[in-house]
Scaffold this active site. Structure first.
Site, short mmCIF file in Angstrom:
data_model
loop_
_atom_site.label_atom_id
_atom_site.label_comp_id
_atom_site.label_asym_id
_atom_site.label_seq_id
_atom_site.Cartn_x
_atom_site.Cartn_y
_atom_site.Cartn_z
N LYS A 11 0.85 -1.20 0.00
CA LYS A 11 0.00 0.00 0.00
C LYS A 11 0.89 1.25 0.00
CE LYS A 11 -3.58 -2.77 2.05
NZ LYS A 11 -4.83 -2.84 2.80
N HIS A 94 -8.14 -3.07 -6.42
CA HIS A 94 -8.15 -3.24 -4.95
C HIS A 94 -9.33 -2.47 -4.38
CE1 HIS A 94 -7.04 -2.97 -0.75
NE2 HIS A 94 -6.28 -4.03 -0.96
N GLU A 166 -10.85 -10.67 -1.62
CA GLU A 166 -10.57 -9.88 -0.42
C GLU A 166 -11.87 -9.30 0.13
OE1 GLU A 166 -6.19 -8.56 -0.29
OE2 GLU A 166 -7.37 -6.97 -1.22
P1 PGA Z 1 -4.47 -6.61 5.23
O1 PGA Z 1 -4.66 -6.05 3.73
O2 PGA Z 1 -3.66 -7.87 5.11
O3 PGA Z 1 -3.76 -5.52 5.97
O4 PGA Z 1 -5.84 -6.88 5.76
C1 PGA Z 1 -4.86 -6.91 2.65
C2 PGA Z 1 -5.03 -6.10 1.39
O5 PGA Z 1 -5.69 -5.05 1.42
O6 PGA Z 1 -4.52 -6.48 0.31
#
Ligand code: PGA
Length: 249
Positions: A11, A94, A166
């Site tokens: 990110k 995403h 996700e």
């Molecule tokens: P997280 O994020 O592992 O911090 O929950 C996953 C993602 O958004 O790809």
């Protein structure tokens, strides 16, 4: 037999010097794994990460791209640009981009097609909100997102496509979907791909789970029948933790 894929999604974290030392530190730890290890890094880290990961088994990805090759799109980066420096993967659609930066099923599809045209491997994200999950409509939503993301994508390109399931309510919240729920959602996605492209292509497709994956839950998730690895956010920022996830299966 599908290979396991563990992709870190940094990110908007990690400066170039942090990216370099992260890769230098983790490379020897994961050098013997048969799993595919990918780090999806911010644009400014790409070049440094590509250089540092040379002669390692770590692959580098971007987190977004524009679908046009070039033009008057201030602030954007094209698939062609990513490909020109040697990037191999790109996260597309995403939920944070869908939520905060107006990615839609239509632009996700344009990006997917442009990624493939530029020999990039898209990691296409799909997932439902908590409200949808509470209504029990998650499979409807994620199969629709999958179908729309793949519209007009030729069957021959599917070997370069990855999907990440996700659930939005599990991202960055510490709430992980149970291995059983995640596996059943991923089965639904695979079923949808089978409807469009046929069973052999669907059973070869890599589908990841993402949402609060950590070293202490990754093994259980990745050992299910249909989960082929993870897209890992927060836990991919810590060398030891991410290495453990990469080595958990
Ligand atoms: P997280 O994020 O592992 O911090 O929950 C996953 C993602 O958004 O790809």
């Amino acid at each position: 037999m599908r290979k396991k894929v563990i992709a870190g999604n940094w990110k908007m974290n990690m400066l170039p010097n942090e990216a370099i030392s992260f890769i230098e530190n983790i490379a020897p730890m994961v050098k013997d794994t048969k799993n595919e290890v990918i780090l999806c890094v911010p644009y400014v880290d790409l070049f440094y990460s590509l250089l540092t990961s040379q002669n390692t088994n770590i692959k580098i990805g971007a987190q977004n791209m524009h679908w046009e090759e070039s033009g008057a799109y201030t602030g954007e980066v094209s698939g062609k640009m990513l490909q020109s420096i040697g990037v191999e993967y790109v996260v597309i659609g995403h939920s944070e981009r869908r939520q905060y930066f107006a990615d839609t099923d239509e632009t996700v599809n344009k990006k997917v097609r442009a990624a493939l045209a530029n020999e990039l491997k898209p990691i296409i994200c799909v997932g439902e909100t908590l409200e949808i999950r509470e209504q029990g409509k998650q499979n409807e939503v994620i199969t629709t997102q999958t179908r729309l993301a793949l519209e007009a994508v030729e069957a021959s390109k599917l070997e370069n496509v990855l999907i990440a399931y996700e659930p939005i309510w599990a991202i960055g919240t510490g709430k992980t979907a149970t291995a059983e729920d995640a596996n059943s959602a991923i089965k639904a996605i695979r079923g949808e791909v089978a409807k469009i492209y046929g069973e052999p292509i669907a059973s070869n497709l890599t589908i990841l789970y993402g949402g609060s994956v950590k070293a202490d839950n990754s093994k259980e998730l990745f050992e299910t029948s249909d989960i082929d690895g993870g897209l890992v956010g927060g836990a991919s920022l810590k060398v030891e933790e991410f290495a453990k996830i990469c080595l958990s299966v």
